[in-house]
Design a protein around this motif. Sequence first.
Motif, short mmCIF file in Angstrom:
data_model
loop_
_atom_site.label_atom_id
_atom_site.label_comp_id
_atom_site.label_asym_id
_atom_site.label_seq_id
_atom_site.Cartn_x
_atom_site.Cartn_y
_atom_site.Cartn_z
N LEU A 1 32.64 37.22 -26.81
CA LEU A 1 33.97 37.74 -27.05
C LEU A 1 34.62 37.98 -25.70
N THR A 2 35.80 37.42 -25.49
CA THR A 2 36.55 37.65 -24.27
C THR A 2 37.76 38.48 -24.60
N ILE A 3 37.92 39.58 -23.88
CA ILE A 3 39.03 40.49 -24.08
C ILE A 3 39.86 40.51 -22.80
N VAL A 4 41.18 40.41 -22.93
CA VAL A 4 42.08 40.57 -21.79
C VAL A 4 42.89 41.83 -22.08
N ALA A 5 42.77 42.81 -21.18
CA ALA A 5 43.41 44.11 -21.42
C ALA A 5 43.71 44.81 -20.11
N LYS A 6 44.55 45.84 -20.21
CA LYS A 6 44.81 46.70 -19.05
C LYS A 6 45.04 48.12 -19.52
N THR A 7 44.71 49.07 -18.62
CA THR A 7 44.90 50.49 -18.91
C THR A 7 44.94 51.27 -17.60
N THR A 8 45.51 52.45 -17.66
CA THR A 8 45.44 53.40 -16.55
C THR A 8 44.79 54.70 -17.04
N ALA A 9 44.25 54.68 -18.25
CA ALA A 9 43.66 55.89 -18.83
C ALA A 9 42.46 56.36 -18.02
N TRP B 1 45.81 43.54 -15.41
CA TRP B 1 45.12 42.79 -16.45
C TRP B 1 43.75 42.37 -15.95
N HIS B 2 42.75 42.54 -16.82
CA HIS B 2 41.38 42.12 -16.51
C HIS B 2 40.79 41.40 -17.71
N GLU B 3 39.87 40.49 -17.42
CA GLU B 3 39.16 39.77 -18.46
C GLU B 3 37.75 40.34 -18.57
N TYR B 4 37.34 40.65 -19.79
CA TYR B 4 36.02 41.21 -20.06
C TYR B 4 35.29 40.26 -21.00
N VAL B 5 34.12 39.78 -20.59
CA VAL B 5 33.32 38.89 -21.43
C VAL B 5 32.17 39.71 -22.01
N ILE B 6 32.11 39.78 -23.33
CA ILE B 6 31.09 40.54 -24.03
C ILE B 6 30.10 39.54 -24.63
N ASP B 7 28.85 39.57 -24.17
CA ASP B 7 27.81 38.66 -24.65
C ASP B 7 27.16 39.27 -25.89
N LEU B 8 27.30 38.60 -27.02
CA LEU B 8 26.77 39.08 -28.28
C LEU B 8 25.45 38.41 -28.65
N SER B 9 24.96 37.51 -27.80
CA SER B 9 23.79 36.70 -28.14
C SER B 9 22.52 37.52 -28.31
N LYS C 1 39.20 36.96 -27.98
CA LYS C 1 38.89 35.59 -28.37
C LYS C 1 37.37 35.41 -28.47
N PHE C 2 36.90 34.98 -29.64
CA PHE C 2 35.49 34.67 -29.83
C PHE C 2 35.26 33.21 -29.46
N THR C 3 34.16 32.94 -28.73
CA THR C 3 33.82 31.57 -28.34
C THR C 3 32.35 31.30 -28.59
N ARG C 4 32.03 30.01 -28.69
CA ARG C 4 30.65 29.59 -28.95
C ARG C 4 29.79 29.64 -27.69
N THR C 5 30.39 29.42 -26.54
CA THR C 5 29.65 29.41 -25.28
C THR C 5 30.27 30.40 -24.31
#
Length: 167
Positions: free
Chosen positions: A58-66, A99-107, A140-144
């Motif tokens: 799962l790739t998340i693109v998000a931003k925050t100042t919290a 903005w940052h991209e976070y890749v979450i490995d669910l494998s 966004k969910f991806t296969r690889t």
Amino acid sequence: VISGGVSPNVSVGLHTDSSTADKSCVFVTPSSVADDDPQAHFDFTDMSTFSADEYKYLTIVAKTTASNNAAGMYFCAGGIKDPVANCYKAWTWNNDGLWHEYVIDLSDLSLWTGTANKIRFDFFEGTTAASSSLMLHSMKFTRTAPNTASVSTDSTSYVVDESITIN
């Protein structure tokens, strides 16, 4: 589809960046009080072709100042209909307002198998200050595993007038 809504008093809306006119989803905690564990639920039960066996990233693109930069998700698939601790991933937001991209490995989640049912998105874990917001550009969910951009230099320190090679 956000199903079951969000935590009480949390608002979800559309944010438009005034300088670029880009649009993103925004989650905002209540304006008057701190919120304990704000969350949103995404229901995939009408998407019978969403296979947790195939989509392991799962790739998340998000931003925050919290000030609260802890986040996590519960992933429910197959016979799992409600959040369980052994199908959970946590990460830390970079709270610099960019903005940052976070890749979450669910494998490595043994219960992320079968048809995806839903996710519970704890966009801030634990008690969060009033009016804290997260701008969510995409999930966004991806296969690889996606390739992530990186920048490197030929050295960690330089002297004045020395050439620098950036890759």
